[in-house]
Design a protein around this motif. Sequence first.
Motif, PDB file in Angstrom:
ATOM      1  N   PRO A  24       0.203   8.249  -2.205  1.00  9.23           N
ATOM      2  CA  PRO A  24       1.496   8.601  -2.788  1.00  9.23           C
ATOM      3  C   PRO A  24       2.345   9.310  -1.733  1.00  9.23           C
ATOM      4  O   PRO A  24       1.811  10.118  -0.955  1.00  9.23           O
ATOM      5  CB  PRO A  24       1.130   9.566  -3.920  1.00  9.23           C
ATOM      6  N   LEU A  25       3.631   8.994  -1.741  1.00 13.03           N
ATOM      7  CA  LEU A  25       4.514   9.556  -0.711  1.00 13.03           C
ATOM      8  C   LEU A  25       4.414  11.079  -0.637  1.00 13.03           C
ATOM      9  O   LEU A  25       4.423  11.659   0.454  1.00 13.03           O
ATOM     10  CB  LEU A  25       5.964   9.127  -1.007  1.00 13.03           C
ATOM     11  N   ASP A  26       4.297  11.729  -1.805  1.00 10.89           N
ATOM     12  CA  ASP A  26       4.307  13.197  -1.750  1.00 10.89           C
ATOM     13  C   ASP A  26       2.998  13.780  -1.208  1.00 10.89           C
ATOM     14  O   ASP A  26       2.881  14.989  -1.053  1.00 10.89           O
ATOM     15  CB  ASP A  26       4.713  13.832  -3.097  1.00 10.89           C
ATOM     16  N   GLU A  27       2.024  12.939  -0.900  1.00  8.80           N
ATOM     17  CA  GLU A  27       0.812  13.432  -0.223  1.00  8.80           C
ATOM     18  C   GLU A  27       0.765  12.967   1.224  1.00  8.80           C
ATOM     19  O   GLU A  27      -0.225  13.163   1.920  1.00  8.80           O
ATOM     20  CB  GLU A  27      -0.442  12.918  -0.950  1.00  8.80           C
ATOM     21  N   ALA A  28       1.829  12.283   1.665  1.00  7.91           N
ATOM     22  CA  ALA A  28       1.762  11.625   2.976  1.00  7.91           C
ATOM     23  C   ALA A  28       2.472  12.417   4.075  1.00  7.91           C
ATOM     24  O   ALA A  28       2.429  12.021   5.243  1.00  7.91           O
ATOM     25  CB  ALA A  28       2.356  10.215   2.880  1.00  7.91           C
ATOM     26  N   GLY A  29       3.085  13.548   3.727  1.00  3.16           N
ATOM     27  CA  GLY A  29       3.776  14.359   4.736  1.00  3.16           C
ATOM     28  C   GLY A  29       2.810  14.764   5.843  1.00  3.16           C
ATOM     29  O   GLY A  29       1.673  15.145   5.571  1.00  3.16           O
ATOM     30  N   GLY A  30       3.229  14.643   7.097  1.00  2.66           N
ATOM     31  CA  GLY A  30       2.392  15.034   8.232  1.00  2.66           C
ATOM     32  C   GLY A  30       1.482  13.914   8.711  1.00  2.66           C
ATOM     33  O   GLY A  30       0.895  14.018   9.778  1.00  2.66           O
ATOM     34  N   LEU A  31       1.361  12.836   7.920  1.00  2.00           N
ATOM     35  CA  LEU A  31       0.516  11.701   8.350  1.00  2.00           C
ATOM     36  C   LEU A  31       1.395  10.672   9.042  1.00  2.00           C
ATOM     37  O   LEU A  31       2.627  10.732   8.990  1.00  2.00           O
ATOM     38  CB  LEU A  31      -0.191  11.101   7.137  1.00  2.00           C
ATOM     39  N   VAL A  32       0.721   9.703   9.679  1.00  2.11           N
ATOM     40  CA  VAL A  32       1.461   8.718  10.468  1.00  2.11           C
ATOM     41  C   VAL A  32       1.533   7.399   9.707  1.00  2.11           C
ATOM     42  O   VAL A  32       0.512   6.894   9.220  1.00  2.11           O
ATOM     43  CB  VAL A  32       0.771   8.533  11.834  1.00  2.11           C
ATOM     44  N   LEU A  33       2.723   6.836   9.621  1.00  2.00           N
ATOM     45  CA  LEU A  33       2.920   5.572   8.909  1.00  2.00           C
ATOM     46  C   LEU A  33       2.177   4.440   9.607  1.00  2.00           C
ATOM     47  O   LEU A  33       2.255   4.292  10.830  1.00  2.00           O
ATOM     48  CB  LEU A  33       4.402   5.218   8.918  1.00  2.00           C
ATOM     49  N   ALA A  34       1.497   3.625   8.804  1.00  2.00           N
ATOM     50  CA  ALA A  34       0.789   2.468   9.354  1.00  2.00           C
ATOM     51  C   ALA A  34       1.561   1.189   9.043  1.00  2.00           C
ATOM     52  O   ALA A  34       1.073   0.100   9.290  1.00  2.00           O
ATOM     53  CB  ALA A  34      -0.615   2.410   8.764  1.00  2.00           C
ATOM     54  N   GLN A  35       2.732   1.301   8.464  1.00  2.00           N
ATOM     55  CA  GLN A  35       3.561   0.143   8.113  1.00  2.00           C
ATOM     56  C   GLN A  35       5.012   0.466   8.445  1.00  2.00           C
ATOM     57  O   GLN A  35       5.405   1.625   8.445  1.00  2.00           O
ATOM     58  CB  GLN A  35       3.460  -0.134   6.605  1.00  2.00           C
ATOM     59  N   ASP A  36       5.792  -0.594   8.737  1.00  2.00           N
ATOM     60  CA  ASP A  36       7.239  -0.393   8.773  1.00  2.00           C
ATOM     61  C   ASP A  36       7.707  -0.225   7.333  1.00  2.00           C
ATOM     62  O   ASP A  36       7.223  -0.918   6.435  1.00  2.00           O
ATOM     63  CB  ASP A  36       7.936  -1.637   9.354  1.00  2.00           C
ATOM     64  N   VAL A  37       8.642   0.686   7.099  1.00  2.00           N
ATOM     65  CA  VAL A  37       9.221   0.801   5.753  1.00  2.00           C
ATOM     66  C   VAL A  37      10.630   0.233   5.811  1.00  2.00           C
ATOM     67  O   VAL A  37      11.467   0.714   6.589  1.00  2.00           O
ATOM     68  CB  VAL A  37       9.266   2.277   5.281  1.00  2.00           C
TER      69      VAL A  37
END
Length: 426
Positions: A24-37
């Motif tokens: 979920p986006l609200d748990e993803a802060g500080g992590l690195v995206l593995a996909q283009d959005v």
Amino acid sequence: MITVEEHLARILDQVEPGEEVALPLDEAGGLVLAQDVTCGVDLPRFDNSAMDGYAVVAAELEGVDPEHPKLLPVQGDIAAGAGEPHTHTPGSVWRIMTGAPVPEGADSIVPLEDTDERPHEVLIKVAPREGAHVRRAGEDARVGDLLVRAGTTIGPAEVAVIASAGISTVRVLAPVRVVVLSTGDELVPLGSTPGPGQIQDSNGPMLVSAVRRAGYYASHLGHLVDDEKSIKAEITHHLDHADVIITTGGVSKGAYDAVKAVLTGEGSMEFSEVAMQPGKPQGFGLLGKRKVPVFTLPGNPVSALISFEVFIRPALAKISGRLDQPVVLPALVVEGWRTPEGRRQYARVRLSRDLTGEYACEPAGGPGSHLVAGLAAADGLAIIDADAEEVQAGEEVQVHLLRPLPEIEARLAAQEESDAEDEDQG
Ligand SMILES: Nc1nc2c(c(=O)[nH]1)N[C@H]1C(S)=C(S)[C@@H](COP(=O)(O)OP(=O)(O)OC[C@H]3O[C@@H](n4cnc5c(N)ncnc54)[C@H](O)[C@@H]3O)O[C@H]1N2
Ligand code: MOO
């Protein structure tokens, strides 16, 4: 002895970016995206007002100014969130709130301040330019636009744009969980009083704090006695769930250096002497079915923290996919010191500012690897070449910061202010 670069290269050759997970986006802060959005909607989604005011057609208000105001009927209110369609009727206006959809046919907003602000009929005192204060659909991003590239660390701004596009789940590189284990018969945990010959375990809490400040998860899961069987059992247990294991102590030449004894020959573990001071005895390798990176750091607290900065921080960055370079800045040496021959020195220094406004530095405590009070006073590590014998006052050195620069700057600014006050009073 191997060089710092050789040991680091050995580590970075073996660690790999972690697995990808959907979060979920609200748990993803500080992590690195593995996909283009990419954007599935226009942003803004619809034309809307940037001001509280009146939605008008600019051409109907030509020539209006404070000496020649125009009175117009108000058809009603359009609030932010209003879903029903509204249409402009020539010769009238809608009162509109910031963020509310602009009525069909209107092209400009007159802010409240340019009117007499009444709800049923209103005196407009300033002619708007066409398009004034209208936030156009798609002016920020259009359907199909790349919003955030894979490889970007998700910060608050990335969360804002991804959320605005209505995307609630993102693929990221999994959070990195680090297990910290302290070893040594002499250690007692926080909350216990050391007996004769014993000391408080400071490496465990220190490394957990270092890992967390760097932006990863860490738990200090115990301090182990120098018993080969129990060290092996404990490390094996954590190989099931940890992404990285850090141990401290037991890796030099002593008769009780159990970590080295237990792990020698396991997985890809290698124990090396690295030409650095502090931090000479180092061990690293991948262990277990999950090939968990295991760092065995020297027990001296200063050596352990410097090893974290020099070896573990870059490894965690690679595993997590993050871009992470230490902040290294030049400083002029105020007071010189001697350095060990043949080993690169990471000398603890405290920063100040010299009269020209440049950074200056001086030693924070002595060079011993057990001196934690000096460590706590240090802002950074002056990196001194292995072939240097001494550092002289007036030399420029490169300092690898141990604290966030804004924190150091704030202290220096407060110091300058108090110095200036003292001077005024004196
Ligand atoms: N004969 C030699 N002795 C030593 C050498 C050497 O080359 N030849 N190297 C020295 C250097 S350099 C270092 S660094 C240390 C590293 O030793 P170990 O990794 O084996 O660590 P320990 O012996 O277990 O502990 C060293 C020192 O640190 C204290 N310590 C350990 N753990 C903690 C902790 N969790 N919290 C606070 N303090 C801790 C421990 O009590 C020792 O004083 O070896 C030198 N010796
Ligand atoms: O290399 Mo040790 O880390 O100097 O104390």
